[in-house]
Design an enzyme around this catalytic site. Structure first.
Site, PDB file in Angstrom:
ATOM      1  N   GLU A 175       0.833  -1.210   0.000  1.00  0.00           N
ATOM      2  CA  GLU A 175       0.000   0.000   0.000  1.00  0.00           C
ATOM      3  C   GLU A 175       0.862   1.251   0.000  1.00  0.00           C
ATOM      4  O   GLU A 175       2.077   1.192   0.216  1.00  0.00           O
ATOM      5  CB  GLU A 175      -0.881   0.010   1.258  1.00  0.00           C
ATOM      6  CG  GLU A 175      -0.049   0.063   2.549  1.00  0.00           C
ATOM      7  CD  GLU A 175      -0.882   0.086   3.826  1.00  0.00           C
ATOM      8  OE1 GLU A 175      -1.974  -0.511   3.845  1.00  0.00           O
ATOM      9  OE2 GLU A 175      -0.427   0.724   4.799  1.00  0.00           O
ATOM     10  N   HIS A 178       0.186   5.746   1.038  1.00  0.00           N
ATOM     11  CA  HIS A 178      -0.712   6.774   1.565  1.00  0.00           C
ATOM     12  C   HIS A 178       0.118   8.025   1.793  1.00  0.00           C
ATOM     13  O   HIS A 178       1.359   7.966   1.736  1.00  0.00           O
ATOM     14  CB  HIS A 178      -1.387   6.306   2.848  1.00  0.00           C
ATOM     15  CG  HIS A 178      -0.531   5.443   3.720  1.00  0.00           C
ATOM     16  ND1 HIS A 178       0.569   5.927   4.375  1.00  0.00           N
ATOM     17  CD2 HIS A 178      -0.582   4.117   4.005  1.00  0.00           C
ATOM     18  CE1 HIS A 178       1.135   4.945   5.047  1.00  0.00           C
ATOM     19  NE2 HIS A 178       0.479   3.822   4.840  1.00  0.00           N
ATOM     20  N   CYS A 224       4.626   0.603  15.481  1.00  0.00           N
ATOM     21  CA  CYS A 224       4.383   1.513  14.354  1.00  0.00           C
ATOM     22  C   CYS A 224       3.741   2.782  14.888  1.00  0.00           C
ATOM     23  O   CYS A 224       2.691   2.740  15.520  1.00  0.00           O
ATOM     24  CB  CYS A 224       3.480   0.851  13.321  1.00  0.00           C
ATOM     25  SG  CYS A 224       3.078   1.945  11.945  1.00  0.00           S
TER      26      CYS A 224
HETATM   27 MN    MN Z   1       0.959   1.790   5.691  1.00  0.00          MN
END
Ligand code: MN
Length: 146
Positions: A60, A62, A114
């Site tokens: 992904e 973003h 994270c």
């Molecule tokens: Mn991510």
């Protein structure tokens, strides 16, 4: 805001639920998320993700960034056009707009903290054309097929 969230061992924390991550999404396998800190006073959240042995996160990108600190296991990550191998305490910075995916080694889970902003855009997965573009680089194609 809790002053302390007690570590219980085995990569679990007191009062923190483990949830299957994006259970409905395609293109990832066996990822569990625990939210360790999500206080209104902070602009971000700290999560612990664990990718099962041989599992992977979604490929992904973003517009928000991630900072990741590996806590357990071995694995590799694709970040932009780079492929990096990972071991505990390595720090991975995923810049805005960069394709990324984390893959655990076949032998053991890959666990990492994270850090992410509260206010963030939705991740996007590559469409067929973008995937073809990524796959024109043999190292990236080999990573995605591993
Ligand atoms: Mn991510």
């Amino acid at each position: 805001m809790r002053a302390r969230t007690r570590y219980l061992g085995d990569f679990h924390w007191e009062g923190v639920a483990s949830r299957l991550y994006k259970a409905e999404a395609a293109g990832f396998r066996d990822v569990v998320r625990q939210v360790l800190a999500d206080a209104a006073e902070l602009p971000g959240e700290l999560r612990y993700f664990e990718v099962a042995a041989a599992g992977r996160t979604t490929l992904e990108r973003h517009e928000h960034a991630h900072t990741v600190v590996v806590l357990r296991g071995r694995g590799r990550a694709l970040v932009g056009e780079e492929i990096v191998d990972l071991r505990p305490f390595d720090v991975v910075c995923v810049g805005r707009g960069r394709w990324h995916q984390f893959r655990a080694s076949p032998a053991e889970p890959l666990g990492f903290l994270c850090l992410v902003a509260h206010a963030r855009d939705r991740p996007v997965e590559p469409d067929a054309e973008e995937l073809r573009g990524l796959r024109t680089k043999p190292r990236i194609a080999a990573f995605l097929d591993s």
